[in-house]
Design a protein around this motif. Structure first.
Motif, PDB file in Angstrom:
ATOM      1  N   ARG A 450       0.862  -1.180   0.000  1.00 34.56           N
ATOM      2  CA  ARG A 450       0.000   0.000   0.000  1.00 34.56           C
ATOM      3  C   ARG A 450       0.901   1.233   0.000  1.00 34.56           C
ATOM      4  O   ARG A 450       2.110   1.132   0.239  1.00 34.56           O
ATOM      5  CB  ARG A 450      -0.894   0.058   1.254  1.00 34.56           C
ATOM      6  N   LEU A 451       0.302   2.408  -0.209  1.00 37.16           N
ATOM      7  CA  LEU A 451       1.028   3.667  -0.091  1.00 37.16           C
ATOM      8  C   LEU A 451       0.386   4.505   1.008  1.00 37.16           C
ATOM      9  O   LEU A 451      -0.842   4.622   1.081  1.00 37.16           O
ATOM     10  CB  LEU A 451       0.996   4.449  -1.415  1.00 37.16           C
ATOM     11  N   VAL A 452       1.213   5.060   1.900  1.00 38.27           N
ATOM     12  CA  VAL A 452       0.717   5.984   2.920  1.00 38.27           C
ATOM     13  C   VAL A 452       1.385   7.341   2.737  1.00 38.27           C
ATOM     14  O   VAL A 452       2.529   7.422   2.270  1.00 38.27           O
ATOM     15  CB  VAL A 452       0.993   5.478   4.363  1.00 38.27           C
ATOM     16  N   ARG A 453       0.663   8.376   3.081  1.00 41.88           N
ATOM     17  CA  ARG A 453       1.238   9.714   2.997  1.00 41.88           C
ATOM     18  C   ARG A 453       2.228   9.946   4.143  1.00 41.88           C
ATOM     19  O   ARG A 453       2.023   9.473   5.258  1.00 41.88           O
ATOM     20  CB  ARG A 453       0.123  10.766   3.047  1.00 41.88           C
ATOM     21  N   VAL A 454       3.281  10.697   3.825  1.00 38.59           N
ATOM     22  CA  VAL A 454       4.347  10.974   4.786  1.00 38.59           C
ATOM     23  C   VAL A 454       4.110  12.342   5.412  1.00 38.59           C
ATOM     24  O   VAL A 454       3.767  13.310   4.719  1.00 38.59           O
ATOM     25  CB  VAL A 454       5.728  10.939   4.090  1.00 38.59           C
ATOM     26  N   ILE A 455       4.294  12.423   6.726  1.00 38.38           N
ATOM     27  CA  ILE A 455       4.118  13.699   7.427  1.00 38.38           C
ATOM     28  C   ILE A 455       5.121  14.713   6.894  1.00 38.38           C
ATOM     29  O   ILE A 455       6.305  14.417   6.725  1.00 38.38           O
ATOM     30  CB  ILE A 455       4.316  13.512   8.947  1.00 38.38           C
ATOM     31  N   CYS A 459       6.375  20.842   9.148  1.00 37.20           N
ATOM     32  CA  CYS A 459       5.353  21.229  10.123  1.00 37.20           C
ATOM     33  C   CYS A 459       4.959  20.068  11.033  1.00 37.20           C
ATOM     34  O   CYS A 459       3.870  20.070  11.619  1.00 37.20           O
ATOM     35  CB  CYS A 459       4.124  21.814   9.425  1.00 37.20           C
ATOM     36  N   SER A 460       5.833  19.053  11.126  1.00 41.01           N
ATOM     37  CA  SER A 460       5.545  17.915  12.001  1.00 41.01           C
ATOM     38  C   SER A 460       5.504  18.365  13.455  1.00 41.01           C
ATOM     39  O   SER A 460       6.387  19.097  13.922  1.00 41.01           O
ATOM     40  CB  SER A 460       6.630  16.846  11.821  1.00 41.01           C
ATOM     41  N   THR A 461       4.468  17.950  14.171  1.00 42.36           N
ATOM     42  CA  THR A 461       4.307  18.364  15.561  1.00 42.36           C
ATOM     43  C   THR A 461       3.730  17.202  16.370  1.00 42.36           C
ATOM     44  O   THR A 461       3.031  16.345  15.822  1.00 42.36           O
ATOM     45  CB  THR A 461       3.369  19.603  15.639  1.00 42.36           C
ATOM     46  N   LEU A 548       5.978   2.727  10.946  1.00 38.23           N
ATOM     47  CA  LEU A 548       6.135   4.068  10.362  1.00 38.23           C
ATOM     48  C   LEU A 548       5.536   5.132  11.272  1.00 38.23           C
ATOM     49  O   LEU A 548       6.050   6.253  11.359  1.00 38.23           O
ATOM     50  CB  LEU A 548       5.478   4.113   8.979  1.00 38.23           C
ATOM     51  N   VAL A 549       4.438   4.790  11.953  1.00 42.61           N
ATOM     52  CA  VAL A 549       3.832   5.733  12.906  1.00 42.61           C
ATOM     53  C   VAL A 549       4.802   6.004  14.052  1.00 42.61           C
ATOM     54  O   VAL A 549       5.044   7.156  14.434  1.00 42.61           O
ATOM     55  CB  VAL A 549       2.502   5.175  13.454  1.00 42.61           C
ATOM     56  N   ARG A 553       6.979   8.941  10.799  1.00 41.76           N
ATOM     57  CA  ARG A 553       6.948   9.172   9.358  1.00 41.76           C
ATOM     58  C   ARG A 553       5.540   9.349   8.821  1.00 41.76           C
ATOM     59  O   ARG A 553       5.330  10.010   7.811  1.00 41.76           O
ATOM     60  CB  ARG A 553       7.633   8.019   8.618  1.00 41.76           C
ATOM     61  N   THR A 554       4.555   8.724   9.470  1.00 44.13           N
ATOM     62  CA  THR A 554       3.170   8.887   9.024  1.00 44.13           C
ATOM     63  C   THR A 554       2.262   9.002  10.245  1.00 44.13           C
ATOM     64  O   THR A 554       2.700   8.817  11.384  1.00 44.13           O
ATOM     65  CB  THR A 554       2.736   7.725   8.111  1.00 44.13           C
ATOM     66  N   THR A 555       0.999   9.302  10.003  1.00 43.23           N
ATOM     67  CA  THR A 555       0.051   9.514  11.095  1.00 43.23           C
ATOM     68  C   THR A 555      -0.699   8.219  11.411  1.00 43.23           C
ATOM     69  O   THR A 555      -0.754   7.296  10.605  1.00 43.23           O
ATOM     70  CB  THR A 555      -0.977  10.585  10.711  1.00 43.23           C
TER      71      THR A 555
END
Length: 568
Positions: A450-455, A459-461, A548-549, A553-555
């Motif tokens: 699958r593909l997940v969006r990267v933070i 603006c990562s917080t 990844l969470v 790297r991702t939400t």
């Protein structure tokens, strides 16, 4: 701030012991020969990095160095300086400090640029040093063509007037009809799509309006809206570019063409479809120049990557990559092909359509209109003495059986299949009518992805999970849920306020070991699923997504989204 002093970059780098005298001498000779800027020569020859140059200039001139990756840029402030000058001087207006403007420049020693910028903005300016690559990326991102596209759409609308024109009927008599405004509009659309890294352009006639949307990181965004009457002209021009039948408006059509955007070739796959208000056009953009087809670059965990590499190096067998449409299956297969491609091996691909063009590989496009089907091309390909065959998709029983037979007779076959996960794939092949013994003897491995969006890193917080999210995380993390830190993107100028920038892959691998093959030959599917799950040892899509969470790297919501696609 006073006007900066003129300094010699090479001398500064030598004084700060970032460059040797010998390197400076070689770089000056290289500059004289090539005409490139001295700073560019230093970086491209590997003597120093852009960050080192920026830091050295900041120390010498006693001005700040700003990392634009973590600077939330205000597009309205930036546009105080016209795009042409921003590109020419590698400069951005970053802040309005009430009485002066903060301007970031990659070369703050350029006195002419300083004077021109001050003249153009008509204010005092304060300088900061910025990385040249980051400046150019920010310019591409901020000086978008949205206003130009809207203006060109209005210009085309005015040229068309109120008269209803049958463009298909007139095209033969005057193929350049409305060409200039249409070409300008489409070029601006392609330029803007490339700047925001769009994968698809959707041109959709709606009731009373035409909307143009871009798909960015898997999500559609509205680019502009225009008058509905320009839709036939756009569809006509795109059909001419892709050699489609311009008189046929009642049936869907598919084609392809190439455009050049900023000296890069972009292959465009086009699909037209008649709708209630006109022809809908969708274009998939494939950037041939910027494509890096490397397995290391697509986000596979190291252990899984080593296993997958070893499997595709085998001399024969079938390797399947599975997942829904748009999950990156073709890219993964091409990454494997690019590593396998060598003079000693003959590679043939059978695709619909050919997405990436690779030197040294024989690529065939399926054409159902002339009965050039996957099965027919695959049979012919096997008579061409290939070592490796890529089949774009196992669409039916016939194609699957031919592919599996090829795998049994000494060929390595790579293909894709639409299934939810790795475990269900062998059972799916059997459901298609493929005999159990062929699945057990030929299938080497199944990679599900699958593909997940990267933070967005700018603006990562930190983020506090909801009770539902905690419960979901606990299925993988157990009592470690509270020990991990979680993040999300709050939205900034770098990610167009989305909080995400780019995508990465999530993977799981089922290797057909002897125990799994024996279970595949058992008529009880529950037994097969149990043995296969034991072989995977919990290394599932969900586990990789949770990793990844935890890595920031991702939400959590992205991980849950792809996990819900594979769970009942």
């Amino acid at each position: 701030m006073s006007r900066p002093e003129k300094v010699r970059l090479g001398e500064i780098l030598v004084q700060q012991k970032l460059l040797s005298e010998e390197q400076l001498t070689l770089a000056l000779a290289d500059q004289k020969r090539s005409g490139r800027k001295l700073g560019r020569v230093f970086v491209e020859n590997g003597y120093v990095t852009e960050e080192q140059i920026a830091g050295a200039l900041a120390r010498q001139l006693n001005i700040p160095y700003l990392n634009l990756k973590f600077f939330n840029i205000n597009p309205e402030i930036v546009r105080l300086l016209p795009e042409t000058q921003a590109r020419r001087f590698r400069a951005l207006v970053l802040e309005d400090r009430r009485g002066s403007l903060l301007v970031g420049m990659s070369d703050p020693t350029d006195l002419f640029a300083y004077d021109e910028i001050a003249r153009l903005v008509r204010q005092n300016i304060e300088l900061a040093v910025v990385n040249e690559t980051e400046v150019m990326a920010a310019i591409d991102r901020i000086y978008r063509r949205t206003e130009d596209i809207s203006d060109l759409a209005r210009e085309l609308e005015q040229d068309l007037g109120d008269v209803s024109v049958d463009f298909g009927a007139l095209a033969a008599a005057n193929p350049n009809l409305e060409e200039a405004p249409v070409v300008k509009l489409l070029q601006s659309v392609f330029d803007d799509a490339a700047q925001v890294r769009a994968s698809d352009i959707h041109i959709e006639p709606q009731e009373g309006r035409l909307q143009i949307r871009f798909r960015i990181d898997g999500v559609l965004h509205l680019q502009t809206e225009a008058d509905i009457k320009i839709a036939p002209s756009l569809a006509l021009r795109l059909k001419l570019m892709s050699d489609l039948d311009i008189s046929e408006k009642r049936l869907p059509q598919d084609g392809r063409f190439a455009v050049r955007v900023k000296n890069q070739r972009i292959d465009v796959r086009i699909s037209t479809m008649p709708t209630q208000y006109g022809e809908s056009v969708v274009m998939r953009l494939l950037n041939q120049g910027g494509t890096q087809l490397k397995l290391d670059a697509i986000g596979m965990p190291r252990g899984l990557l080593e296993k997958f590499r070893a499997i595709v190096q085998r001399p024969n067998g079938l390797v399947l990559v599975t997942g829904p449409t748009g999950s990156g299956k073709t890219t993964t297969l091409y990454c494997a092909l690019s590593e396998l491609n060598s003079v000693e091996k003959k590679l043939i691909t059978v695709e619909d359509p050919v997405e990436y063009r690779l030197a040294g590989i024989n690529q065939v496009q399926v054409n159902d209109k002339i009965e050039l089907s996957f099965a027919r091309v695959l049979r012919s390909a096997l008579r061409q003495d290939p070592d490796i065959v890529l089949v774009g998709e196992m669409r039916d029983q016939e194609t699957a059986q031919i592919g599996l037979r090829a795998a049994m007779t000494g060929h390595l076959v790579l293909s894709t299949l639409h299934t939810n996960d790795a475990l269900s794939t062998p059972l799916r092949l059997m459901d298609m009518g493929v005999p159990r013994y062929m699945v057990g003897s030929s299938l080497q491995a199944v990679l599900a992805q699958r593909l997940v969006r990267v933070i967005c890193e700018s603006c990562s917080t930190p983020y506090e999970p909801t009770p539902t999210e905690r419960e979901w995380l606990s299925m993988e993390l157990n009592d470690k849920v509270d020990k991990a830190r979680y993040f999300h993107g709050k939205g900034c100028s770098h990610c167009n306020g989305m909080g995400y920038r780019g995508r990465t892959g999530v993977y799981e691998l089922l290797e057909m070991t002897r125990a799994v093959v024996d279970a595949a030959n058992d008529p009880d599917p529950a037994h097969f699923l149990k043995v296969a799950a034991q072989q995977m040892a919990g290394e599932t899509l969900r586990r990789h997504a949770v990793q990844l969470v935890v890595q920031g790297r991702t939400t959590i919501s992205e991980a849950m989204r792809i996990s819900n696609q594979v769970e009942d």
